[in-house]
Design a protein around this motif. Structure first.
Motif, short mmCIF file in Angstrom:
data_model
loop_
_atom_site.label_atom_id
_atom_site.label_comp_id
_atom_site.label_asym_id
_atom_site.label_seq_id
_atom_site.Cartn_x
_atom_site.Cartn_y
_atom_site.Cartn_z
N PRO A 39 50.19 33.00 34.71
CA PRO A 39 49.96 31.88 35.61
C PRO A 39 49.24 30.73 34.91
CG PRO A 39 48.34 33.57 36.03
CD PRO A 39 49.27 34.13 34.99
N VAL A 41 46.42 28.55 35.28
CA VAL A 41 45.19 28.48 36.08
C VAL A 41 44.09 27.82 35.26
CG1 VAL A 41 45.73 30.48 37.52
CG2 VAL A 41 44.53 30.80 35.34
N ASN A 431 50.47 36.83 43.87
CA ASN A 431 50.67 35.41 43.55
C ASN A 431 51.43 34.67 44.64
OD1 ASN A 431 49.33 35.82 41.19
ND2 ASN A 431 51.10 35.69 39.86
N ALA A 467 47.42 34.45 39.66
CA ALA A 467 47.15 33.02 39.82
C ALA A 467 45.98 32.81 40.79
CB ALA A 467 48.40 32.31 40.33
N ARG A 468 44.95 33.58 40.64
CA ARG A 468 43.73 33.42 41.43
C ARG A 468 42.58 34.02 40.62
NH1 ARG A 468 44.15 35.39 46.79
NH2 ARG A 468 46.41 35.02 46.72
N ARG A 469 41.41 33.76 41.06
CA ARG A 469 40.21 34.27 40.38
C ARG A 469 40.23 35.79 40.34
NH1 ARG A 469 35.95 35.57 37.90
NH2 ARG A 469 33.89 34.63 38.26
#
Length: 550
Positions: A39, A41, A431, A467-469
């Protein structure tokens, strides 16, 4: 073809070294974590160790297959290193240039760092000779281009460049006629003419070059420097003992470092490098290389292809290299940093306690890169002095013969594998979820050893898959001769999550949700997390979605 020979030699060495790693799949070992569909990011909390390298990989993977991106980067390291070292050699003869190319692309330092998975660092190491050459020739655009591999690699790669580039910039002598580094007639950007130019005080050549290099280094460091300053990450001084250089042969820590070894992780050593034969020959090779470097003369125009003079014996005299003093200073400084953690750990601990920004000095062996480049140029200088084709052939072959087990992926330690399908399935679920929130990765440890990866230790792939913390335990347990050392976590959110996980099992989902955690990913074999909704339960992975905190 002659001008491409060093690059082709680097490519051949890369093919020989990587071997099975070039097959279908991803090479996963320690810090080397490439994932499918990476991702795009921005950096999260914690120290930005993979900034901007992860972003660079993600952007390249948008136009090329992810596996091809990894293999191109790994092969590119060898090609860039070999061609760069050859470009620094003050000789138009092919033999010395190939000797430098072979040594810089095949040595214990590069092998150990590759086996530790630090490909991003090695981008900067491979580009280092090009950066030194750019400083000598002058010009901000040229230097910025030469530093792009280090900039893509991130903080470790740029720190190696920051050690060498200013030292070379300060030491490169000016031309006898006062001309600048960029043009032989002294004209260049910003130089005035007539009476105004005569009234303007001339800066010393070193100050002028430092002023030229500083903004380039500063701007290219911003992608990792700004997140580092804003991260709130801490540095545990205990890490000095964990990451200090160690003996990997019979000649102690000092002998290992002089032979470009001495990495803190024993599992990153090349098979057989601890033997008397390998360690001894590497020390002899280092002595020969240093002798060859000492013979070089400082000064001379930076773009002269052959600056040596005949000594009256039919052999060329000492060659002139304008970067000689600067590279020597950087090599000595790097060797000093490498020795600091091993021989004066109290000094380094005090510095880190005063300011966490000294934390990157814990892994001191990392800073041997300028010393490796010095040895490469010095070996070329020795070959040039001997002026024998046989000597050149031996010098090209010796680095490989000294570390033959670096070949074929270090005898299987580097090998390409593919992720099981459920990893991609879980990635798609997370995601495509529209809700915000982080993902917590369990078990609560930084590294994994998967059966499908041949049991090789690798940083948790979940840290780069979503695609995130991603919240993961960046605390480290490092084995030393005196026992295991626990290095505290740097990420404030990871420390808070660890506190939540220490609570009662029924309270953990609520505590984690309050920290902003949306998903929990754990191995199915663990099955220790209670609460939440299981949205995927496979043979290896289990994905849990937490409710919003009330």
């Amino acid at each position: 073809m002659r001008s491409l020979s060093p690059a082709l030699l680097g490519l051949a060495l890369g093919l020989l070294a990587l071997g099975p790693a070039l097959g279908p799949g991803f090479v996963l070992r320690y810090d080397m974590v490439f994932v499918p569909d990476p991702p795009v990011v921005l950096p999260g909390q914690g120290f930005p160790r993979a900034v901007p390298s992860d972003l660079v990989v993600a952007l390249l993977s948008a136009v090329l297959p992810e596996q091809a991106v990894q293999k191109a980067i790994l092969l590119g390291i060898f090609v860039l290193a070999a061609s760069g070292a050859a470009a620094l050699v003050p000789s138009g003869r092919l033999g010395p240039r190939l000797a430098a190319a072979a040594f810089y692309a095949w040595n214990a330092y590069l092998a150990q760092r590759l086996l530790l998975g630090q490909w991003a660092l090695l981008l900067g190491v491979a580009g280092l000779p090009w950066a030194v050459r750019a400083v000598v020739l002058g010009g901000r655009a040229r230097l910025a281009l030469a530093l792009l591999p280090a900039a893509a690699g991130g903080f470790q790669a740029m720190l190696v460049s920051l050690l060498a580039v200013p030292a070379v910039a300060v030491s490169v002598p000016g031309r006898p006629d006062g001309a600048g580094p960029g043009r032989p007639d002294g004209a260049g950007p910003g130089r005035g003419t007539g009476a105004a130019a005569r009234r303007r005080p001339a800066l010393p050549p070193g100050a002028r070059r430092v002023g030229e290099a500083a903004p380039v280094l500063g701007v290219l460091s911003l992608p990792w420097l700004v997140p580092a300053l804003l991260s709130g990450a801490t540095t545990d001084p205990v890490g000095v003992d964990a990451f200090a250089a160690r003996a990997d042969g019979p000649f102690g820590v000092a002998g290992s470092l002089l032979g470009l070894g001495g990495i803190w992780n024993a599992h990153a050593a090349v098979p057989g490098q601890e033997t008397w034969w390998s360690s001894g020959v590497r020390l002899v090779l280092a002595a020969v290389a240093v002798w060859g470097f000492v013979r070089l003369r400082a000064g001379g125009p930076p773009d002269a292809p052959e600056a040596g003079r005949s000594s009256g014996t039919g052999r060329p005299g000492p060659a002139a290299v304008p970067y000689r003093a600067g590279l020597a200073a950087a090599a000595v400084a790097g060797l000093g940093v490498a020795c600091l953690g091993a021989f004066a750990p109290g000094v380094l601990k005090a510095l880190i306690g005063w300011w966490p920004g000294f934390g990157p000095l814990r892994d001191g062996q990392l800073y041997l890169a300028p010393f490796a480049l010095l040895q490469a140029v010095g070996l070329a200088g020795t070959v040039r002095a001997v002026a024998s084709r046989a000597a050149a052939a031996v010098a090209v072959a010796v680095p490989v013969l000294v570390l033959p087990t670096f070949a074929l992926g270090a005898f299987g330690r580097l090998e390409a594998v593919d992720y099981p399908g459920e990893w991609r399935h879980v990635q798609r679920i997370v995601n495509t979820d529209p809700a915000g929130g982080a993902l917590l990765s369990l078990p609560w440890g930084a590294h994994r050893a998967f059966a499908w990866n041949g049991g090789r230790v690798v940083l948790d792939p979940a840290t780069k898959l979503f695609a995130r913390r991603v919240v993961w335990n960046d605390e480290l347990l490092v084995g030393t001769p005196g026992g295991r050392i626990r290095v505290a976590a740097e990420d404030p959110l990871a420390r808070a999550a660890a506190e939540a996980l220490r609570g009662a099992p029924e309270e953990r989902p609520r505590a984690l949700a309050r920290l902003g955690v949306r998903f929990v990913l754990e191995h199915s074999s663990e099955n220790v997390f209670q609460g939440g909704v299981t949205v995927f339960d496979g043979r290896e992975l289990r994905l849990i979605r937490l409710s919003s905190p009330s």
